[in-house]
Design a protein around this motif. Structure first.
Motif, mmCIF file in Angstrom:
data_model
loop_
_atom_site.group_PDB
_atom_site.id
_atom_site.type_symbol
_atom_site.label_atom_id
_atom_site.label_comp_id
_atom_site.label_asym_id
_atom_site.label_seq_id
_atom_site.Cartn_x
_atom_site.Cartn_y
_atom_site.Cartn_z
ATOM 1 N N GLN A 100 -84.949 -48.567 -33.397
ATOM 2 C CA GLN A 100 -84.302 -47.550 -32.573
ATOM 3 C C GLN A 100 -84.063 -46.304 -33.415
ATOM 4 O O GLN A 100 -83.111 -46.224 -34.169
ATOM 5 C CB GLN A 100 -82.981 -48.064 -31.997
ATOM 6 N N SER A 152 -83.218 -42.133 -33.912
ATOM 7 C CA SER A 152 -82.074 -41.364 -33.406
ATOM 8 C C SER A 152 -82.291 -40.881 -31.977
ATOM 9 O O SER A 152 -81.321 -40.547 -31.279
ATOM 10 C CB SER A 152 -81.786 -40.169 -34.324
ATOM 11 N N SER A 153 -83.511 -40.857 -31.524
ATOM 12 C CA SER A 153 -83.788 -40.458 -30.138
ATOM 13 C C SER A 153 -83.243 -41.479 -29.134
ATOM 14 O O SER A 153 -83.094 -41.176 -27.953
ATOM 15 C CB SER A 153 -85.290 -40.293 -29.924
ATOM 16 N N GLY A 154 -82.962 -42.687 -29.580
ATOM 17 C CA GLY A 154 -82.327 -43.675 -28.715
ATOM 18 C C GLY A 154 -83.258 -44.723 -28.149
ATOM 19 O O GLY A 154 -82.812 -45.810 -27.780
ATOM 20 N N GLU A 155 -84.529 -44.427 -28.044
ATOM 21 C CA GLU A 155 -85.451 -45.373 -27.427
ATOM 22 C C GLU A 155 -85.705 -46.571 -28.337
ATOM 23 O O GLU A 155 -85.903 -46.426 -29.526
ATOM 24 C CB GLU A 155 -86.776 -44.667 -27.137
ATOM 25 N N MET A 156 -85.690 -47.760 -27.769
ATOM 26 C CA MET A 156 -85.986 -48.986 -28.518
ATOM 27 C C MET A 156 -87.505 -49.186 -28.536
ATOM 28 O O MET A 156 -88.144 -49.220 -27.495
ATOM 29 C CB MET A 156 -85.334 -50.187 -27.853
#
Lengths: 117, 111
Positions: free
Chosen positions: B39, B41-45
């Motif tokens: 994950q 820093s953009s948030g997407e797993m």
């Protein structure tokens, strides 16, 4: 590439408000999931759905409900938001049938950071 | 009880070096799957690698390999030749019926 889109990246709501978190996937996946992510706790499953109009409770469904009226869209609903629901919410989808369960790979959206004041 | 344990809240590694992220799991099932996700820093797993409980060979995907020790119930992720873009949170997960995640390890790659 699979695209899982969550409608909002950041959301601020007040205690008691009804909150809708929307998730759309464009790969015709059967399965969709809602997780919440909290520091030190990892991801915890709230609800999931294997088909349209189908829903199953995950580990922490209390205070949440979901709606799957169309295959591509899975909505998470906070009926009356509370401060302890401040969290990052992640939507995911997958395509494998239940029989292939153990190696099912999930595709995630970028998450919605919800703050309840 | 914790099903997935990641004991390292944070790790540092020098660019181009290898790093191992620890993961232990607890299950009484014979059939299960182990996953690692990244994950940024953009948030997407982002899915990295999968190991099935019956797989005899350790899984590899490019610079990622999974050191699977079934008797010890461990599934450590090895990243070789670290890059600055590897800086992220890393989650270990196990599927019995549901997919259960560990608390995560934050990896920082230094130049």
């Amino acid at each position: 590439d699979v695209k899982v889109t969550q409608s909002s990246r950041y959301l601020v709501k007040r205690t008691g408000e009804k909150v809708f978190l929307e998730c759309v996937q464009d790969m015709d996946h059967e399965n969709m999931f809602w997780y919440r992510q909290d520091p030190g706790l990892g991801l915890r499953l709230i609800y999931f759905s294997y088909d349209v109009k189908m829903k199953e409770k995950g580990d922490i469904p209390e205070g949440y409900s979901v709606s799957r009226e169309k295959k591509e869209r899975f909505s998470l609903i906070l009926e009356s938001a509370s401060t302890n629901q401040t969290s990052m919410y992640l939507c995911a989808s997958s395509s494998l049938p239940v029989a292939s369960w153990t190696n099912e790979k999930l595709f995630f959206g970028s998450g919605t950071q919800l703050s309840v004041l | 009880a914790q099903k997935i344990t990641q004991t390292q809240p944070g790790m540092f590694v020098q660019e181009k070096e290898a790093v191992t992220l620890d993961c232990t799991y607890d299950t009484s099932d014979q059939s299960y799957g182990l996953f690692w996700y990244k994950q940024p820093s953009s948030g997407e797993m982002i899915f990295l690698i999968y190991q099935g409980s019956y797989d005899e060979q350790n899984a590899t995907e490019g610079r990622y390999s999974l050191n699977f020790q079934k008797a010890r119930k461990s599934a450590n992720l090895v990243i070789s030749a670290s890059q600055l873009g590897d800086s992220a949170m890393y989650f270990c997960a196990m599927r019995e019926e549901e997919l259960i995640f560990g608390a995560g390890t934050r990896l920082a790659v230094h130049p």
